[in-house]
Design a protein around this motif. Structure first.
Motif, PDB file in Angstrom:
ATOM      1  N   VAL A   1      -7.453 -10.947   0.898  1.00  0.00           N
ATOM      2  CA  VAL A   1      -7.957  -9.597   0.647  1.00  0.00           C
ATOM      3  C   VAL A   1      -7.052  -8.560   1.287  1.00  0.00           C
ATOM      4  O   VAL A   1      -6.792  -7.481   0.725  1.00  0.00           O
ATOM      5  N   GLY A   2      -6.532  -8.892   2.485  1.00  0.00           N
ATOM      6  CA  GLY A   2      -5.653  -7.962   3.179  1.00  0.00           C
ATOM      7  C   GLY A   2      -4.368  -7.679   2.443  1.00  0.00           C
ATOM      8  O   GLY A   2      -3.861  -6.548   2.458  1.00  0.00           O
ATOM      9  N   VAL A   3      -3.822  -8.703   1.776  1.00  0.00           N
ATOM     10  CA  VAL A   3      -2.592  -8.499   0.986  1.00  0.00           C
ATOM     11  C   VAL A   3      -2.834  -7.484  -0.120  1.00  0.00           C
ATOM     12  O   VAL A   3      -2.033  -6.566  -0.347  1.00  0.00           O
ATOM     13  N   VAL A   4      -3.962  -7.651  -0.819  1.00  0.00           N
ATOM     14  CA  VAL A   4      -4.298  -6.723  -1.896  1.00  0.00           C
ATOM     15  C   VAL A   4      -4.551  -5.327  -1.339  1.00  0.00           C
ATOM     16  O   VAL A   4      -4.081  -4.312  -1.889  1.00  0.00           O
ATOM     17  N   ALA A   5      -5.309  -5.254  -0.233  1.00  0.00           N
ATOM     18  CA  ALA A   5      -5.629  -3.959   0.360  1.00  0.00           C
ATOM     19  C   ALA A   5      -4.375  -3.238   0.840  1.00  0.00           C
ATOM     20  O   ALA A   5      -4.252  -2.009   0.692  1.00  0.00           O
TER      21      ALA A   5
ATOM     22  N   ALA B   1      -1.342  -3.480  -0.416  1.00  0.00           N
ATOM     23  CA  ALA B   1      -0.647  -2.945  -1.588  1.00  0.00           C
ATOM     24  C   ALA B   1      -1.357  -1.700  -2.131  1.00  0.00           C
ATOM     25  O   ALA B   1      -0.703  -0.705  -2.481  1.00  0.00           O
ATOM     26  N   VAL B   2      -2.678  -1.725  -2.186  1.00  0.00           N
ATOM     27  CA  VAL B   2      -3.442  -0.581  -2.706  1.00  0.00           C
ATOM     28  C   VAL B   2      -3.256   0.643  -1.811  1.00  0.00           C
ATOM     29  O   VAL B   2      -3.017   1.762  -2.299  1.00  0.00           O
ATOM     30  N   LEU B   3      -3.337   0.454  -0.490  1.00  0.00           N
ATOM     31  CA  LEU B   3      -3.170   1.580   0.439  1.00  0.00           C
ATOM     32  C   LEU B   3      -1.769   2.160   0.364  1.00  0.00           C
ATOM     33  O   LEU B   3      -1.588   3.386   0.447  1.00  0.00           O
ATOM     34  N   ALA B   4      -0.770   1.276   0.202  1.00  0.00           N
ATOM     35  CA  ALA B   4       0.608   1.754   0.099  1.00  0.00           C
ATOM     36  C   ALA B   4       0.813   2.576  -1.174  1.00  0.00           C
ATOM     37  O   ALA B   4       1.474   3.624  -1.160  1.00  0.00           O
TER      38      ALA B   4
ATOM     39  N   THR C   1      -3.174  -2.470   8.097  1.00  0.00           N
ATOM     40  CA  THR C   1      -3.812  -3.520   7.291  1.00  0.00           C
ATOM     41  C   THR C   1      -2.879  -4.702   7.094  1.00  0.00           C
ATOM     42  O   THR C   1      -3.292  -5.861   7.163  1.00  0.00           O
ATOM     43  N   GLY C   2      -1.602  -4.413   6.863  1.00  0.00           N
ATOM     44  CA  GLY C   2      -0.630  -5.493   6.700  1.00  0.00           C
ATOM     45  C   GLY C   2      -0.476  -6.314   7.962  1.00  0.00           C
ATOM     46  O   GLY C   2      -0.384  -7.549   7.903  1.00  0.00           O
ATOM     47  N   ALA C   3      -0.468  -5.649   9.121  1.00  0.00           N
ATOM     48  CA  ALA C   3      -0.349  -6.369  10.393  1.00  0.00           C
ATOM     49  C   ALA C   3      -1.566  -7.265  10.625  1.00  0.00           C
ATOM     50  O   ALA C   3      -1.440  -8.420  11.050  1.00  0.00           O
TER      51      ALA C   3
ATOM     52  N   ILE D   1      -1.752 -11.406  10.965  1.00  0.00           N
ATOM     53  CA  ILE D   1      -2.443 -12.075  12.067  1.00  0.00           C
ATOM     54  C   ILE D   1      -3.466 -13.074  11.540  1.00  0.00           C
ATOM     55  O   ILE D   1      -3.596 -14.196  12.047  1.00  0.00           O
ATOM     56  N   CYS D   2      -4.206 -12.679  10.507  1.00  0.00           N
ATOM     57  CA  CYS D   2      -5.200 -13.593   9.916  1.00  0.00           C
ATOM     58  C   CYS D   2      -4.545 -14.844   9.328  1.00  0.00           C
ATOM     59  O   CYS D   2      -5.049 -15.958   9.494  1.00  0.00           O
TER      60      CYS D   2
END
Length: 274
Positions: free
Chosen positions: A27-31, A33-36, A81-83, A87-88
């Motif tokens: 989910v973080g990968v998608v988030a 990209a969306v935020l960027a 979010t990427g960081a 970590i996850c």
């Protein structure tokens, strides 16, 4: 009750933590990209505005350093979010390795205890008792999710009842010389559908067709031998008998033997001209 419930939930979450962290990472990968993507239009506006201010109205004259200074704040949420995503992902990998190490340790412990058991069994009761136990344990496991059906004129034909909760019993197949666990209704269904295919399709039905209906493993020669429609043979008669067998550990147990009047043979053996 509450402490037990919290402990159960805690253990469940601990076991599922690698999966949970992996899902969060996805989910973080998608988030990220969306935020960027969302931050880019605002960042471009800020860069052009600062460029006009610092370069006499030219919106495209900013240097790379000036671009970073102008818009870095817009990408803070995406970077954070990427960081967290990274970590996850690393955390899931670490926990997964720990679980694998724990499983390996548990397997080593069980293996050592099993070897100790075999050694002590041989010491106390002899090699023959050990062989009987191993033979009793060599019961083939039936595919419990196996659904017995055969194609018909309208649809698939089945005699199965869902959630019948029948008692499993020990069966023995003299042809392949092996034991397996199943229910009486499953065995009767397998015999019925084998004969149904035999009667409707004619021709040749193989021994492995029967094993497929039973839900047990096929045998290498099972596709080459079987039963063929011929004079006096239009139906495979099965005989059932019950015997007591010694499992070498708990004493005698009931075993249901599945036998046939006419054993399976090759197609060539049915040909009267060969």
């Amino acid at each position: 009750m509450k402490p037990k419930l919290s402990q159960t939930v805690g253990r469940t979450l601990k076991k599922a933590s690698p999966t949970i962290l992996t899902c969060i990472g996805a989910v973080g990968v998608v988030a990220t990209a969306v935020l960027a993507v969302k931050a880019t239009p605002k960042a471009l506006e800020m860069v052009r505005a600062d460029s006009r201010k610092n370069h006499d109205g030219d919106p495209y004259a900013a240097t790379k350093v000036e671009v970073v200074k102008s818009c870095w704040k817009c990408y803070v949420p995406a970077v954070a979010t990427g960081a967290a995503t990274v970590i996850c992902i690393f955390g899931a990998n670490t926990l997964n390795r720990r679980q694998q190490a724990s499983l390996a340790s548990a397997y080593a412990l069980v293996s050592r205890q099993y070897n100790d058991y075999k050694r002590k069994l041989k010491e106390l009761y002899g090699e023959e008792a050990h062989k009987k136990v191993m033979e009793a344990l060599a019961v083939e496991q039936v595919d419990k999710d196996h659904f017995i059906s055969a194609p018909g004129l309208v649809g698939s034909s089945s005699l199965d009842f869902e959630d019948a909760n029948e008692e499993e019993r020990l069966f023995y197949d003299p042809i392949s010389k092996r034991y397996f666990q199943s229910t009486i209704s499953k065995v009767l269904q397998a015999e019925y559908h084998l004969n149904r295919n035999f009667a409707l399709g004619g021709g040749f039905i193989t021994l492995n067709d029967f094993y497929t209906f039973l839900g047990i493993e096929k045998i290498p020669e099972g596709d080459a031998i079987g039963w063929m429609v011929s004079d006096g043979l239009y139906w495979v008669d099965f005989n059932h008998s019950k015997a007591m067998v010694d499992d070498g550990l708990n004493g005698e147990i009931e075993c249901y033997i599945i036998d046939v009047d006419f054993p399976p043979v090759t197609e060539e053996e049915y040909d009267p001209y060969l």
